[in-house]
Design an enzyme around this catalytic site. Structure first.
Site, PDB file in Angstrom:
ATOM      1  N   TYR A 115       0.852  -1.199   0.000  1.00  0.00           N
ATOM      2  CA  TYR A 115       0.000   0.000   0.000  1.00  0.00           C
ATOM      3  C   TYR A 115       0.884   1.244   0.000  1.00  0.00           C
ATOM      4  O   TYR A 115       1.470   1.629   1.016  1.00  0.00           O
ATOM      5  CB  TYR A 115      -0.935   0.019   1.222  1.00  0.00           C
ATOM      6  CG  TYR A 115      -1.917  -1.145   1.272  1.00  0.00           C
ATOM      7  CD1 TYR A 115      -2.211  -1.901   0.137  1.00  0.00           C
ATOM      8  CD2 TYR A 115      -2.561  -1.494   2.458  1.00  0.00           C
ATOM      9  CE1 TYR A 115      -3.095  -2.970   0.181  1.00  0.00           C
ATOM     10  CE2 TYR A 115      -3.456  -2.556   2.507  1.00  0.00           C
ATOM     11  CZ  TYR A 115      -3.713  -3.293   1.367  1.00  0.00           C
ATOM     12  OH  TYR A 115      -4.603  -4.355   1.413  1.00  0.00           O
TER      13      TYR A 115
ATOM     14  N   ARG B  80     -11.207   2.428  -8.701  1.00  0.00           N
ATOM     15  CA  ARG B  80     -12.553   1.944  -8.947  1.00  0.00           C
ATOM     16  C   ARG B  80     -13.009   2.166 -10.378  1.00  0.00           C
ATOM     17  O   ARG B  80     -13.978   1.559 -10.814  1.00  0.00           O
ATOM     18  CB  ARG B  80     -13.525   2.571  -7.947  1.00  0.00           C
ATOM     19  CG  ARG B  80     -13.265   2.052  -6.550  1.00  0.00           C
ATOM     20  CD  ARG B  80     -14.108   2.726  -5.518  1.00  0.00           C
ATOM     21  NE  ARG B  80     -13.777   4.120  -5.347  1.00  0.00           N
ATOM     22  CZ  ARG B  80     -14.259   4.889  -4.382  1.00  0.00           C
ATOM     23  NH1 ARG B  80     -15.101   4.391  -3.525  1.00  0.00           N
ATOM     24  NH2 ARG B  80     -13.892   6.156  -4.272  1.00  0.00           N
TER      25      ARG B  80
HETATM   26  N1  LIG Z   1      -6.008  -8.736   1.115  1.00  0.00           N
HETATM   27  C1  LIG Z   1      -6.310  -8.110   0.014  1.00  0.00           C
HETATM   28  O1  LIG Z   1      -6.013  -8.545  -1.087  1.00  0.00           O
HETATM   29  C2  LIG Z   1      -7.046  -6.807   0.122  1.00  0.00           C
HETATM   30  C3  LIG Z   1      -7.636  -6.237  -1.022  1.00  0.00           C
HETATM   31  C4  LIG Z   1      -8.349  -5.049  -0.857  1.00  0.00           C
HETATM   32  C5  LIG Z   1      -8.440  -4.448   0.390  1.00  0.00           C
HETATM   33  N2  LIG Z   1      -7.815  -5.018   1.472  1.00  0.00           N
HETATM   34  C6  LIG Z   1      -7.929  -4.422   2.811  1.00  0.00           C
HETATM   35  O2  LIG Z   1      -9.304  -4.223   3.106  1.00  0.00           O
HETATM   36  C7  LIG Z   1      -9.544  -2.864   3.443  1.00  0.00           C
HETATM   37  C8  LIG Z   1     -10.938  -2.474   3.025  1.00  0.00           C
HETATM   38  O3  LIG Z   1     -11.160  -2.737   1.651  1.00  0.00           O
HETATM   39  P1  LIG Z   1     -11.274  -1.569   0.574  1.00  0.00           P
HETATM   40  O4  LIG Z   1     -10.622  -0.366   1.086  1.00  0.00           O
HETATM   41  O5  LIG Z   1     -10.852  -2.164  -0.720  1.00  0.00           O
HETATM   42  O6  LIG Z   1     -12.849  -1.370   0.423  1.00  0.00           O
HETATM   43  P2  LIG Z   1     -14.065  -0.982   1.399  1.00  0.00           P
HETATM   44  O7  LIG Z   1     -13.635  -0.970   2.791  1.00  0.00           O
HETATM   45  O8  LIG Z   1     -15.170  -1.870   0.982  1.00  0.00           O
HETATM   46  O9  LIG Z   1     -14.429   0.481   0.888  1.00  0.00           O
HETATM   47  C9  LIG Z   1     -13.690   1.583   1.282  1.00  0.00           C
HETATM   48  C10 LIG Z   1     -14.233   2.836   0.605  1.00  0.00           C
HETATM   49  O10 LIG Z   1     -15.622   2.953   0.831  1.00  0.00           O
HETATM   50  C11 LIG Z   1     -15.965   4.309   1.116  1.00  0.00           C
HETATM   51  N3  LIG Z   1     -16.494   4.343   2.487  1.00  0.00           N
HETATM   52  C12 LIG Z   1     -15.880   3.934   3.639  1.00  0.00           C
HETATM   53  N4  LIG Z   1     -16.689   4.080   4.702  1.00  0.00           N
HETATM   54  C13 LIG Z   1     -17.854   4.586   4.216  1.00  0.00           C
HETATM   55  C14 LIG Z   1     -19.075   4.950   4.822  1.00  0.00           C
HETATM   56  N5  LIG Z   1     -19.286   4.783   6.122  1.00  0.00           N
HETATM   57  N6  LIG Z   1     -20.063   5.444   4.023  1.00  0.00           N
HETATM   58  C15 LIG Z   1     -19.870   5.596   2.709  1.00  0.00           C
HETATM   59  N7  LIG Z   1     -18.723   5.263   2.069  1.00  0.00           N
HETATM   60  C16 LIG Z   1     -17.722   4.761   2.831  1.00  0.00           C
HETATM   61  C17 LIG Z   1     -14.690   5.134   0.967  1.00  0.00           C
HETATM   62  O11 LIG Z   1     -14.557   5.612  -0.384  1.00  0.00           O
HETATM   63  P3  LIG Z   1     -15.395   6.846  -0.990  1.00  0.00           P
HETATM   64  O12 LIG Z   1     -15.784   7.714   0.169  1.00  0.00           O
HETATM   65  O13 LIG Z   1     -14.464   7.490  -1.952  1.00  0.00           O
HETATM   66  O14 LIG Z   1     -16.568   6.206  -1.683  1.00  0.00           O
HETATM   67  C18 LIG Z   1     -13.601   4.111   1.184  1.00  0.00           C
HETATM   68  O15 LIG Z   1     -12.410   4.433   0.497  1.00  0.00           O
HETATM   69  C19 LIG Z   1      -8.396  -2.110   2.752  1.00  0.00           C
HETATM   70  O16 LIG Z   1      -8.182  -0.827   3.308  1.00  0.00           O
HETATM   71  C20 LIG Z   1      -7.259  -3.066   2.970  1.00  0.00           C
HETATM   72  O17 LIG Z   1      -6.734  -2.933   4.281  1.00  0.00           O
HETATM   73  C21 LIG Z   1      -7.150  -6.189   1.348  1.00  0.00           C
END
Ligand SMILES: NC(=O)c1ccc[n+]([C@@H]2O[C@H](COP(=O)([O-])OP(=O)(O)OC[C@H]3O[C@@H](n4cnc5c(N)ncnc54)[C@H](OP(=O)(O)O)[C@@H]3O)[C@@H](O)[C@H]2O)c1
Length: 318
Positions: free
Chosen positions: A58, A226
């Site tokens: 990251y 995205r």
């Molecule tokens: N192991 C892996 O391969 C892998 C892959 C992906 C992610 N991850 C981990 O999983 C974590 C979470 O996944 P992710 O970041 O991909 O997706 P997520 O948590 O599903 O979505 C995060 C996004 O959703 C929006 N958001 C967050 N809280 C919100 C709320 N309360 N209301 C409205 N919108 C909200 C924000 O973007 P906007 O406000 O711009 O819409 C934020 O950037 C990552 O940070 C990482 O640590 C791991």
């Protein structure tokens, strides 16, 4: 906040964690200032979130540095925070695992990494799984890490990885899991539940797609990842916004919660599942933390379950 044991360990982690990919900046449209990351972490800790997930990839170490720096500057909280990071699949040779873990530990500025996860399998590198696991056990022996986890490993490889371990076990598996993307339920989730392994759910909000703010007419803008994410392709967004979003919004108003809280609550109702939503700001952390401490009724859980199952989503986008 509610807490749950990490796998079969004594370590208690919050029912809702914090994903720190956003701190990396580059993938999420950046720039992501350190001050915002610090605010996000401070708010998370204040609300009882003690589980933070980052990774070496990251922002090429930037997210790990931000997490470590914030924990240090906030003062006196290190012992209350469980730090999880990951080593990319390209660094799974024995020596590389040792080197990568030490570099992550340095960037995080901690004595020990609580949970080290293999971010994805070695795929095209042909490293035998037992070679990687030998290195992970060495890291536990040397006190560099406390627990071993995997991410994005199919069931068969996870079983093989466990069979390589002599003194330890895998405590967690981190996989994509949200109301739109449920393939993990096909074989991995039942196995993890049976074996007492925690499923750390990544993209638990489907990167924002389950919150109802995106539609074919209003796709994410600003150059973040995205734009090329299948869930955000117009046909998929149409499916989501016409079928799933109305039900999530209706339940949100019924329970006096937000759509994100409904979606995360549905996930934690699966027992050993710990979602790690990413946050762009402190307000999102507040909202996401509010997904714990209450439950949807069985009837509403099932309703959401059914509508989510009815979605026709494709990853074939050209
Ligand atoms: N192991 C892996 O391969 C892998 C892959 C992906 C992610 N991850 C981990 O999983 C974590 C979470 O996944 P992710 O970041 O991909 O997706 P997520 O948590 O599903 O979505 C995060 C996004 O959703 C929006 N958001 C967050 N809280 C919100 C709320 N309360 N209301 C409205 N919108 C909200 C924000 O973007 P906007 O406000 O711009 O819409 C934020 O950037 C990552 O940070 C990482 O640590 C791991």
């Amino acid at each position: 906040m509610e807490y749950i044991n990490l796998g079969k360990t004594e370590l208690k982690i919050s029912r809702i964690g914090l994903g720190a990919w956003q701190f990396g900046g580059d993938a999420w449209g950046g720039p992501y200032e350190y001050g915002v990351a610090k605010e996000v972490i401070a708010k998370a800790i204040e609300l009882g979130i003690n589980f933070i997930d980052t990774a070496a990839v990251y922002g090429r170490g930037r997210s790990e540095e931000f997490v470590g720096r914030a924990i240090k500057e906030l003062g006196g909280i290190r012992d209350h925070v469980v730090i999880a990071t990951k080593i990319p699949g390209d660094w799974h040779r024995y020596d590389d695992v040792l080197k990568a873990a030490r570099r992550s530990r340095e960037r995080l500025g901690v004595d020990v990494i609580d949970l080290l996860q293999l971010h994805w399998p070695a795929c095209w590198h042909n490293v035998p799984i037992c070679e990687t696991m030998r290195a992970m056990e060495r890291l536990v022996d040397d006190g560099v890490i406390r627990y071993i986890g995997v991410s994005n490993y199919p069931l068969q490889l996870l079983e093989a990885a466990r069979s390589c371990l002599k003194k330890n076990d895998i405590v967690s598996s981190q996989n994509r899991y949200n109301l739109i993307e449920r393939d993990v339920e096909k074989e991995l989730l039942p196995y993890l539940q049976r074996e007492g392994i925690t499923l750390i759910a990544w993209s638990p909000l489907a990167k924002g797609a389950v919150t109802g703010k995106y539609s074919p007419e209003n796709r994410p803008r600003g150059g973040d990842l995205r734009e090329n994410e299948p869930v955000f392709y117009p046909d998929n967004l149409k499916e989501i916004s016409t079928k799933l979003t109305p039900v999530i919004k209706e339940l949100a108003s019924k329970y006096g919660k937000t759509p994100a809280q409904i979606a995360l609550n549905w996930l934690i109702m699966h027992g050993n599942v710990v979602p790690i939503p990413g946050a762009k700001n402190a307000a999102q952390v507040v909202e996401n933390a509010g997904a714990a401490g209450w439950r949807l009724s069985e009837e509403d859980f099932r309703r959401l379950d059914e509508v989510s199952r009815s979605l026709v989503i494709t990853y074939v986008t050209w």
